[in-house]
Design an enzyme around this catalytic site. Sequence first.
Site, short mmCIF file in Angstrom:
data_model
loop_
_atom_site.label_atom_id
_atom_site.label_comp_id
_atom_site.label_asym_id
_atom_site.label_seq_id
_atom_site.Cartn_x
_atom_site.Cartn_y
_atom_site.Cartn_z
N LYS A 65 0.87 -1.18 0.00
CA LYS A 65 0.00 0.00 0.00
C LYS A 65 0.90 1.22 0.00
O LYS A 65 2.04 1.16 0.45
CB LYS A 65 -0.86 0.02 1.27
CG LYS A 65 -2.14 0.80 1.09
CD LYS A 65 -3.15 -0.06 0.38
CE LYS A 65 -4.43 0.67 0.06
NZ LYS A 65 -5.48 -0.30 -0.30
N ASP A 117 -6.89 4.00 -4.74
CA ASP A 117 -7.55 3.79 -3.45
C ASP A 117 -8.26 5.12 -3.17
O ASP A 117 -8.50 5.89 -4.11
CB ASP A 117 -6.53 3.41 -2.36
CG ASP A 117 -7.19 2.83 -1.12
OD1 ASP A 117 -7.57 1.66 -1.14
OD2 ASP A 117 -7.37 3.56 -0.13
N GLY A 134 -20.52 6.79 1.64
CA GLY A 134 -19.59 7.29 0.64
C GLY A 134 -20.29 7.56 -0.68
O GLY A 134 -21.48 7.22 -0.86
N1 GLU Z 1 -7.11 -0.11 -3.23
C1 GLU Z 1 -7.81 -1.30 -3.60
C2 GLU Z 1 -7.83 -2.26 -2.43
O1 GLU Z 1 -7.91 -1.84 -1.30
C3 GLU Z 1 -7.31 -1.89 -4.91
C4 GLU Z 1 -5.87 -2.25 -4.96
C5 GLU Z 1 -5.36 -2.68 -6.34
O2 GLU Z 1 -6.17 -2.77 -7.26
O3 GLU Z 1 -4.18 -2.94 -6.43
O4 GLU Z 1 -7.84 -3.45 -2.58
#
Ligand code: GLU
Length: 441
Positions: free
Chosen positions: A118, A158, A230
């Site tokens: 992340k 995200d 949201g």
């Molecule tokens: N941010 C999204 C998640 O929490 C997608 C992450 C991605 O597609 O790499 O899974």
Amino acid sequence: MARLQAKYPGEKEYLQAVQEVLESVEDVYNQHPEFEQAKIVERMVEPDRIFTFRVTWVDDNGEVQTNTGYRVQFNSAIGPYKGGLRFHRAVTPSMLKFLGFEQTFKNALTTLPMGGAKGGSDFDPVGKSNDEIMRFCQAFMMELWQCIGPDQDIPAGDVGVGGREIGYLYGMYKKLAREYNTGVLTGKGSTWGGSILRPEATGFGALYFTQNLLHKAGKDIKGCRVAVSGFGNVAWGACIKATELGAKVVAISGPDGVCEIPDGITKEMIDYMLVMRASNRNRVEDMADKFPGACKFTAGKKAWSVKCDIALPCAFQNELSEDDARELKANGCWCCCEVSNMGCQPGAIHFFQHNGVLFAPGKAVNAGGVATSGLEMTQNASHISWSGKEVDDKLHFIMDSIHEQCVKYGTQPDGTIDYVKGANIAGFMKVATAMLEQGTI
Ligand code: GLU
């Protein structure tokens, strides 16, 4: 946990996420002395590495601004690092560590070979112009590009990072790396390597999972009232699919309050969610201003104050408290599928599980987003693009499989299914086994 608390005091979200997983896997862990011997848990709770960097950019007034950027590469046991980027004023290392930790297990559930990561920044997109967003993304990528690659680490969107931001980030990556492999980022535009349905995938996948959970409980989503929190990308996809499946979305919300929609959300309103997101105003009241007869805005209230059958938290971690859970139940809600990452506080989950409210955790429910990112990587690596139907079929299959894994590992002696345990144990077993087989590294 005691050791982690002493080592990382104040890293609230990270400690919360670890605690939940460790509680779930305790019994299974104790049945595997080889995990204990290899210190799998001690290794698994620490990120492989964290990159921290300064991001300096110039705003529309010509003023120099400085933010902090991060990439947490959490675990690569089952594949290259994979996970989104979050741009939000409240981003801290603790938040990204919790998200990277969760991502590791979520990605393991998808059936695809992806490790967990992340990243993001404390940059606040609210009120920023399009040019400012572009300059920030470019400055952010000037540092990030050295940490990522199509076979090393593949970021995506995200909170605060959608298709527009991925476009600006990719443009700068290409220029710096002189590498034209689109597989380095997912969530790209559909004309340059993006997968059809990736924008919808998190919400669609969440509803496929919800359908599975309801069928297992002998229920049907048709005619159910759904409260969504949201109004961003995830909420948008959930509203489309819930409506398509015959449910009625009676609420969406924002940081400013809730929009109640007694007759159910319409296609025009769902389309307008995209306009609201692109405006960077971060106000759900704009929906009520646009559709005054059909939407009623109440300031300061959450989506959980609206009568519903099914609650779908689609916004932010810890957005649903124990008090909210009690209010939902008192108003007749009997199912909560967490779509946001760690959207429910531990007290809320405990309340749901002990008061007959069906509950499933984010790492299972929302895994369709990253799963479709995995499908985007496959298409990029083989230089092809699949049709919407092909992607949707694969996404559906993956969500069915995640549900099956939850049932396999989460079925309790009394026949009920603990989806939290099921998801955590299934993810844990896969990652732990891979770590064990790869030796002490
Ligand atoms: N941010 C999204 C998640 O929490 C997608 C992450 C991605 O597609 O790499 O899974």
